[in-house]
Design a protein around this motif. Structure first.
Motif, PDB file in Angstrom:
ATOM      1  N   ILE A 208       0.652  -1.625   0.249  1.00 43.28           N
ATOM      2  CA  ILE A 208       0.262   0.031  -0.251  1.00 43.28           C
ATOM      3  C   ILE A 208       1.197   1.153   0.204  1.00 43.28           C
ATOM      4  N   GLU A 211      -0.107   3.883  -2.528  1.00 44.09           N
ATOM      5  CA  GLU A 211      -1.655   5.079  -2.182  1.00 44.09           C
ATOM      6  C   GLU A 211      -1.520   5.465  -0.527  1.00 44.09           C
ATOM      7  N   LEU A 250      -7.239   0.994  -0.551  1.00 47.41           N
ATOM      8  CA  LEU A 250      -6.129   0.641   0.353  1.00 47.41           C
ATOM      9  C   LEU A 250      -6.876  -0.682   1.068  1.00 47.41           C
TER      10      LEU A 250
END
Length: 281
Positions: A208, A211, A250
């Motif tokens: 992630i 993001e 996410l």
């Protein structure tokens, strides 16, 4: 920053002005004006000078309380007297005595006094004060709105940091997932290259980092827009869409209850930001 909502009113010598605005995608100006030659163009120009978006209604009502007193109409009086004489002559007998008050009560004997509408210069002077008060009201609303938006952006940043702070826990979680995947793959008839490829794909899918970085970039962009002294509502609205896109990704990559909770909280904070952004000019 200015809000799209605002209100102002002005009362002067029988002239009642009102202007109000609510949210709109563009500038929608609705006028309710008396029949005064040349008034509409300066009204439109004055409003356009302080507002670029909003559904705005501006009204001017002229009171008739200042109308001139009624006056005796000589021609109407002559017609009334001639009509009385004709009635008496046709009746061929004297009628009951008619008093002056009786005659003055007849229709057409009086003419109403009329008051000329205010001069255009008087009305445009009123208009300048009205629009200034309207702009000040929208600015006051905008200052309060700015504080709310800044708080929402701070909340989004805090949740983004919380998501990034789960990195150590996520690394351990990913390691367990990778070991489990490796166990499944080595039990199957697959070569080492295929196993390495599957493990790399799993690691990329669950990462992630991008993001989080994009969310931080959007937070910086939002703060920059909040610092501008110009209409920013549309750009902020677009930015909330970008925030929401990263929050959705996410959540889809989460794989952890703790990160999923943060992602959902992030989406809720972004939605609250979007609701307030709808009020920004």
């Amino acid at each position: 920053m200015k809000s799209m909502t605002g209100y102002a009113a002005l009362d002067r010598d029988g002239r009642r002005w009102e202007i109000r605005s609510v949210n709109a995608r563009g500038l929608d100006l609705r006028l309710r004006l008396p029949d005064v030659a040349g008034l509409e163009p300066p009204v439109r120009a004055a409003v356009a000078g302080v507002a670029v978006r909003g559904n705005i209604t501006l009204a001017l009502r002229l009171s008739d309380s200042g109308a001139g007193a009624a006056r005796l109409d000589p021609a109407g009086l002559d017609r009334a007297l001639a009509a009385l004489a004709e009635v008496e002559a046709r009746a061929d007998l004297p009628l009951a005595p008619v008093t002056a008050a009786d005659i003055l009560s007849l229709r057409g004997v009086w003419e109403a006094g009329e008051t000329a509408p205010p001069a255009l210069a008087v009305l445009t002077a009123d208009l300048a004060d009205l629009v200034a008060a309207f702009a000040a009201d929208r600015a006051r609303e905008g200052a309060a709105l700015h504080a709310l938006l800044a708080a929402r952006v701070d909340e989004i940043e805090s949740l983004t940091d919380a998501a990034a702070g789960l990195a150590p826990a996520r690394a351990a979680h990913q390691a367990e997932a990778l070991h489990a995947a490796l166990g499944r793959l080595t039990g199957a008839a697959m070569d080492d290259a295929r196993i390495a490829s599957e493990i790399a794909a799993l690691a990329i899918k669950s990462d992630i980092t991008e993001e989080v970085e994009r969310l931080r970039t959007h937070v910086a962009a939002a703060r920059a827009l909040l610092g501008e002294d110009a209409p920013v509502g549309r750009r902020l609205d677009f930015l909330t869409q970008e925030f929401n896109r990263e929050a959705n990704t996410l959540c889809s990559k989460s794989g952890m209850p703790e990160l999923t909770t943060i992602g959902l909280d992030l989406k809720a904070a972004i939605d609250r930001l979007r609701e307030q952004v709808q009020n920004v000019e």
